[in-house]
Motif scaffolding. Structure first.
Motif, PDB file in Angstrom:
ATOM      1  N   SER A  60       0.836  -1.215   0.000  1.00 20.18           N
ATOM      2  CA  SER A  60       0.000   0.000   0.000  1.00 20.18           C
ATOM      3  C   SER A  60       0.862   1.253   0.000  1.00 20.18           C
ATOM      4  CB  SER A  60      -0.902   0.031   1.241  1.00 20.18           C
ATOM      5  OG  SER A  60      -1.609  -1.160   1.358  1.00 20.18           O
ATOM      6  N   ASP A  61       1.955   1.227   0.781  1.00 21.76           N
ATOM      7  CA  ASP A  61       2.833   2.397   0.876  1.00 21.76           C
ATOM      8  C   ASP A  61       3.424   2.742  -0.489  1.00 21.76           C
ATOM      9  OD1 ASP A  61       4.165  -0.029   0.974  1.00 21.76           O
ATOM     10  OD2 ASP A  61       5.749   0.643   2.334  1.00 21.76           O
ATOM     11  N   LYS A  62       3.910   1.701  -1.169  1.00 16.58           N
ATOM     12  CA  LYS A  62       4.525   1.946  -2.484  1.00 16.58           C
ATOM     13  C   LYS A  62       3.462   2.356  -3.496  1.00 16.58           C
ATOM     14  CE  LYS A  62       8.392  -1.001  -1.545  1.00 16.58           C
ATOM     15  NZ  LYS A  62       8.674  -2.394  -1.266  1.00 16.58           N
ATOM     16  N   ALA A  63       2.278   1.751  -3.374  1.00 13.86           N
ATOM     17  CA  ALA A  63       1.216   2.046  -4.349  1.00 13.86           C
ATOM     18  C   ALA A  63       0.796   3.515  -4.300  1.00 13.86           C
ATOM     19  CB  ALA A  63       0.016   1.142  -4.097  1.00 13.86           C
ATOM     20  N   VAL A  64       0.684   4.086  -3.089  1.00 13.44           N
ATOM     21  CA  VAL A  64       0.318   5.516  -3.028  1.00 13.44           C
ATOM     22  C   VAL A  64       1.428   6.337  -3.678  1.00 13.44           C
ATOM     23  CG1 VAL A  64      -0.483   7.402  -1.551  1.00 13.44           C
ATOM     24  CG2 VAL A  64      -0.647   5.111  -0.731  1.00 13.44           C
ATOM     25  N   ILE A  65       2.659   5.925  -3.423  1.00 14.24           N
ATOM     26  CA  ILE A  65       3.791   6.657  -4.014  1.00 14.24           C
ATOM     27  C   ILE A  65       3.733   6.573  -5.545  1.00 14.24           C
ATOM     28  CG2 ILE A  65       6.317   6.599  -4.265  1.00 14.24           C
ATOM     29  CD1 ILE A  65       6.352   5.773  -1.219  1.00 14.24           C
ATOM     30  N   TRP A  66       3.429   5.376  -6.087  1.00 18.07           N
ATOM     31  CA  TRP A  66       3.312   5.262  -7.561  1.00 18.07           C
ATOM     32  C   TRP A  66       2.227   6.214  -8.059  1.00 18.07           C
ATOM     33  CZ3 TRP A  66       2.527  -0.739  -7.058  1.00 18.07           C
ATOM     34  CH2 TRP A  66       3.729  -1.331  -6.674  1.00 18.07           C
ATOM     35  N   GLY A  67       1.099   6.203  -7.359  1.00 18.05           N
ATOM     36  CA  GLY A  67      -0.028   7.056  -7.771  1.00 18.05           C
ATOM     37  C   GLY A  67       0.344   8.527  -7.716  1.00 18.05           C
TER      38      GLY A  67
END
Ligand code: SF4
Length: 454
Positions: A60-67
């Motif tokens: 989840s942490d990386k996914a928000v960063i990708w977004g």
């Protein structure tokens, strides 16, 4: 009332609610802030509840960063993801909306809060600050399952029954009984009903090309799952990928029960791709993304006449059933346990299989009902917060139950006592009553009892 195309989305693993949703929240925040980028000096992300408790395992942490980097799920690739991760975690920077490079301190600017936000188990906040540390923009998002994201305001407004727009349509599909009534009146099966429903939003060509693209990606994911580049899945479980070896062994066996092995293989190959963080189709979630492709691959490889037209009908039926769960219950493990994910996927697949094999709407709804009835109470307890144990094998069982339910419904002579609407309502009530430990928090069940891991 809207199209049901969003039940199937091309996304990235391992979780629709915990990976795809947070990534989409990052994209939405970019849209909100993009005209004021010149004012922004710092970004802060706070993950709450289940997103915090299982967020690292679910990326989840990386996914928000990708977004927030302006990356979108459809175009993601491993090297692009890696570069964004490296920038944020090692080099201390983020390229906000793909346009403005900011300093980013992963330890301070990304907070895993132990609190739960009031409206849903999967809450998150994104805040943009200026150089004086004053807020330029902030938003609270909820990842409500299946990769769908709502702001706090939207979720409050929606309530449980208000996701029906005021737009008046010739075909309104709010529950299974309404679907059955339309089918009876028009002599349709569920695929025909879903097709006519979708014609209110799309052209014939769009429906066809959307369904065929989804089916193509599902087959591509299966291929990738049986030709992995890594021997092990990511994460501390150090789980060896099984699909490639299974495929080689199954090919050599003449066991009459081998059919079940094939169905398990299809599901495990797709679920392992999801667990590795690769491209998959949410169906209706990422955790449960392998049930529907496994049943479709079974039909394609082990029955006669499963062609593109049948694949389209399968997906149309499945999305209609999935939409009933989404409207009247939940497709989120964090909200209603695994029954809402694997159970919904199995129910969708059962109705779809029955339909393409010739079942009328009543029998297909009975197949969907049975597949869910025997998932009721299924908890969500992913070990180490990873979508691996029990999720990968659970997809195989969801597919096998779907096939069993479709066959039982089709050969049935008696009138069923339980209706699909009743089982959907029961699933939601059961999910609401379920202790939070069993709703994607990794605080109970196998997640805490597997001593060798934790
Ligand atoms: S246990 Fe079920 S609901 Fe929970 S993450 Fe795994 S597949 Fe999803």
């Amino acid at each position: 009332m809207s199209s049901n195309f969003s039940i199937f989305k091309i996304g990235v693993g391992p979780s629709s609610s915990h990976t795809l949703g947070p990534m989409l929240a990052g994209n939405l925040f970019c849209k909100k802030i993009v005209k004021r980028l010149n004012e922004v000096d710092r970004i802060q992300i706070i993950l709450y509840g289940s997103l915090s408790l299982t967020g690292k395992g679910h990326l989840s942490d990386k996914a928000v960063i990708w977004g927030l980097n302006g990356l979108e799920a459809r175009n993601l690739s491993a090297p692009v993801q890696e570069e964004a991760n490296k920038n944020a975690l090692e080099k201390g920077k983020i390229n906000l909306c793909g346009e403005k490079e900011l300093k980013f301190n992963y330890e301070k600017d990304l907070i895993f809060s132990k609190d739960f936000l009031p409206l849903h188990e999967n809450g998150m906040q994104i805040k943009a600050f200026d150089v004086k540390n004053e807020i330029v923009e902030e938003e609270t998002y909820y990842s409500v399952g299946g990769g769908f994201v709502l702001t706090a305001q939207e979720l409050e407004k929606r309530g449980k029954n208000s996701n029906q727009s005021t737009m008046k349509l010739d075909i309104e599909l709010n529950n299974a009984q309404q679907a059955l009534d339309f089918c009876e009146k028009n002599g349709w099966d569920l695929a025909e009903l879903s097709y006519n429903y979708e014609l209110q939003f799309h052209t014939k060509e769009e429906i066809r090309s959307y369904c065929l693209e989804i089916w193509e990606v599902m087959q591509e994911v299966y291929y990738n799952g049986t030709h992995p580049t890594e021997e092990y899945l990511p994460g501390k479980l150090n789980l060896k990928r099984r699909a490639k070896g299974m495929k080689e062994r199954i090919a050599m066996t003449a066991d009459p029960m081998g059919m079940i092995d094939f169905i398990s293989l299809y599901a495990i190959a797709v679920a392992e791709e999801n667990a590795s963080g690769a491209k998959v189709v949410t169906a209706p979630t990422n955790g449960a993304c392998a049930v529907i492709p496994a049943v479709m691959l079974y039909l394609k490889n082990h029955t006669v006449g499963f062609n593109d037209e049948q694949a389209i009908n399968f997906l149309l039926t499945a999305m209609l059933i999935g939409s009933l769960y989404k409207k009247n219950a939940s497709i989120s493990g964090a909200e209603a346990g695994c029954q809402a994910e694997i159970g919904s996927a199995s129910s969708m697949a059962a109705a779809a299989m029955a339909t393409v094999l010739g079942a009328n709407a009543f029998k297909a709804c009975n197949a969907a009902e049975m597949a869910m009835e025997h998932h009721l109470g299924l908890t969500c307890d992913p070990v180490a917060g990873l979508v691996q144990i029990p999720c990968i094998e659970r997809n195989a069982f969801g597919a096998i139950k779907a096939i069993s339910a479709a066959r039982m419904a089709m050969t049935r002579q008696s009138t069923p006592k339980v209706g699909l609407d009743e089982v959907i309502e029961t699933m939601y009530e059961t999910g609401k009553d379920m202790n939070y430990k069993y709703k994607e928090t990794s605080l109970g069940g196998l997640a805490t009892n597997l001593k060798t891991v934790c």
